[in-house]
Scaffold this motif. Structure first.
Motif, mmCIF file in Angstrom:
data_model
loop_
_atom_site.group_PDB
_atom_site.id
_atom_site.type_symbol
_atom_site.label_atom_id
_atom_site.label_comp_id
_atom_site.label_asym_id
_atom_site.label_seq_id
_atom_site.Cartn_x
_atom_site.Cartn_y
_atom_site.Cartn_z
ATOM 1 N N ASP A 111 0.825 -1.210 0.000
ATOM 2 C CA ASP A 111 0.000 0.000 0.000
ATOM 3 C C ASP A 111 0.860 1.260 0.000
ATOM 4 O OD1 ASP A 111 -2.650 -1.093 0.140
ATOM 5 O OD2 ASP A 111 -2.263 -1.610 2.233
ATOM 6 N N ASP A 112 0.162 2.376 -0.125
ATOM 7 C CA ASP A 112 0.771 3.701 -0.054
ATOM 8 C C ASP A 112 1.832 3.912 -1.132
ATOM 9 O OD1 ASP A 112 -0.882 4.268 2.105
ATOM 10 O OD2 ASP A 112 0.616 3.641 3.568
ATOM 11 N N LEU A 113 1.579 3.365 -2.303
ATOM 12 C CA LEU A 113 2.471 3.577 -3.432
ATOM 13 C C LEU A 113 2.272 4.998 -3.942
ATOM 14 C CD1 LEU A 113 1.757 0.124 -5.036
ATOM 15 C CD2 LEU A 113 3.791 0.780 -3.751
ATOM 16 N N THR A 114 3.332 5.603 -4.434
ATOM 17 C CA THR A 114 3.267 7.022 -4.776
ATOM 18 C C THR A 114 2.512 7.317 -6.065
ATOM 19 O OG1 THR A 114 5.435 6.889 -5.833
ATOM 20 C CG2 THR A 114 5.357 7.606 -3.519
ATOM 21 N N ASP A 115 2.513 6.378 -7.010
ATOM 22 C CA ASP A 115 1.831 6.631 -8.280
ATOM 23 C C ASP A 115 1.602 5.317 -9.024
ATOM 24 O OD1 ASP A 115 4.273 5.945 -9.619
ATOM 25 O OD2 ASP A 115 4.925 8.025 -9.479
ATOM 26 N N GLU A 116 0.966 5.413 -10.169
ATOM 27 C CA GLU A 116 0.654 4.223 -10.960
ATOM 28 C C GLU A 116 1.916 3.549 -11.499
ATOM 29 O OE1 GLU A 116 -1.597 1.212 -11.973
ATOM 30 O OE2 GLU A 116 -2.391 2.936 -10.903
ATOM 31 N N GLY A 117 2.967 4.329 -11.756
ATOM 32 C CA GLY A 117 4.231 3.746 -12.207
ATOM 33 C C GLY A 117 4.850 2.849 -11.151
ATOM 34 N N GLU A 118 4.812 3.299 -9.919
ATOM 35 C CA GLU A 118 5.333 2.487 -8.820
ATOM 36 C C GLU A 118 4.459 1.242 -8.631
ATOM 37 O OE1 GLU A 118 7.207 3.124 -4.406
ATOM 38 O OE2 GLU A 118 5.421 4.288 -4.880
ATOM 39 N N ARG A 119 3.141 1.403 -8.763
ATOM 40 C CA ARG A 119 2.247 0.255 -8.640
ATOM 41 C C ARG A 119 2.542 -0.773 -9.726
ATOM 42 N NH1 ARG A 119 -1.567 -2.691 -10.286
ATOM 43 N NH2 ARG A 119 -3.141 -3.565 -8.927
ATOM 44 N N SER A 120 2.810 -0.310 -10.933
ATOM 45 C CA SER A 120 3.128 -1.208 -12.050
ATOM 46 C C SER A 120 4.411 -1.993 -11.766
ATOM 47 C CB SER A 120 3.261 -0.396 -13.338
ATOM 48 O OG SER A 120 3.590 -1.239 -14.400
ATOM 49 N N ALA A 121 5.425 -1.331 -11.224
ATOM 50 C CA ALA A 121 6.680 -2.014 -10.893
ATOM 51 C C ALA A 121 6.450 -3.061 -9.805
ATOM 52 C CB ALA A 121 7.725 -0.992 -10.447
ATOM 53 N N VAL A 122 5.674 -2.703 -8.805
ATOM 54 C CA VAL A 122 5.354 -3.627 -7.717
ATOM 55 C C VAL A 122 4.555 -4.820 -8.248
ATOM 56 C CG1 VAL A 122 3.860 -3.811 -5.670
ATOM 57 C CG2 VAL A 122 5.528 -1.961 -5.837
ATOM 58 N N ALA A 123 3.616 -4.556 -9.153
ATOM 59 C CA ALA A 123 2.757 -5.608 -9.712
ATOM 60 C C ALA A 123 3.541 -6.603 -10.557
ATOM 61 C CB ALA A 123 1.624 -4.985 -10.528
ATOM 62 N N SER A 124 4.659 -6.201 -11.104
ATOM 63 C CA SER A 124 5.474 -7.157 -11.853
ATOM 64 C C SER A 124 6.502 -7.837 -10.945
ATOM 65 C CB SER A 124 6.169 -6.483 -13.039
ATOM 66 O OG SER A 124 7.087 -5.514 -12.591
ATOM 67 N N GLY A 125 6.901 -7.169 -9.871
ATOM 68 C CA GLY A 125 7.920 -7.728 -8.994
ATOM 69 C C GLY A 125 7.428 -8.776 -8.027
ATOM 70 N N TRP A 126 6.318 -8.501 -7.331
ATOM 71 C CA TRP A 126 5.856 -9.437 -6.308
ATOM 72 C C TRP A 126 5.523 -10.825 -6.854
ATOM 73 C CZ3 TRP A 126 7.292 -9.243 -1.694
ATOM 74 C CH2 TRP A 126 7.398 -8.055 -0.984
#
Length: 153
Positions: A111-126
């Motif tokens: 949670d508390d990701l700063t923007d959609e770009g960070e969410r995209s990176a997290v969504a591919s990493g986890w």
């Protein structure tokens, strides 16, 4: 509830809560399946580091342990090392470990990701990291290639 983008991933592992907890918090084990050693004493308020397993000593992520309830729940903050003192730039990761008969449901919420770009990176990493963790716990070894290196598409 945060209005910033978040990410949730659930996986099921043929293991025990204790072994999943150990895989998340033991620096040597995280180095095997993540390529980084998660280093901390895992007590609430303690600092933790996500240190490259290549021996360089470089930490790519730092944070604080918010909650630590072995073997059921671990909550940490995440930040780039240069943003360690800027709480407004920290995201939050919750690991919820729940046993069901002979398997464990591991839910990771970032949670508390700063923007959609960070969410995209997290969504591919986890998914890549957790697939490798699952393989290690179920077979005794991580995947033969680092899954985060698989090209998109």
């Amino acid at each position: 509830m945060s209005e910033q983008p978040g990410f949730v991933y659930v996986t099921y592992i043929a293991s025990t809560p204790d072994k999943v907890w150990e895989a998340l918090t033991d620096a040597d084990l995280t180095g095997l399946y993540w390529g980084h050693r998660n280093v901390s004493d895992w007590r609430p308020g303690s600092r933790w580091e996500h240190v490259r397993a290549d021996g360089s000593g470089v930490a790519d992520v730092v944070g604080r342990v918010v909650e630590s309830e072995p073997p059921a729940r671990l909550v940490t903050t995440w930040a780039a090392p240069g943003e360690e003192g800027r709480e407004d730039r920290h995201s939050r990761v919750t690991f919820a470990i729940r046993q069901y008969e002979d398997i464990v449901r591991l839910t990771v919420t970032h949670d508390d990701l700063t923007d959609e770009g960070e969410r995209s990176a997290v969504a591919s990493g986890w998914p890549a990291v957790l697939s490798n963790l699952k393989s290690l716990l179920e077979t005794g070894r991580p995947l033969p290639q680092e899954p985060w290196r698989v090209p998109a598409g």
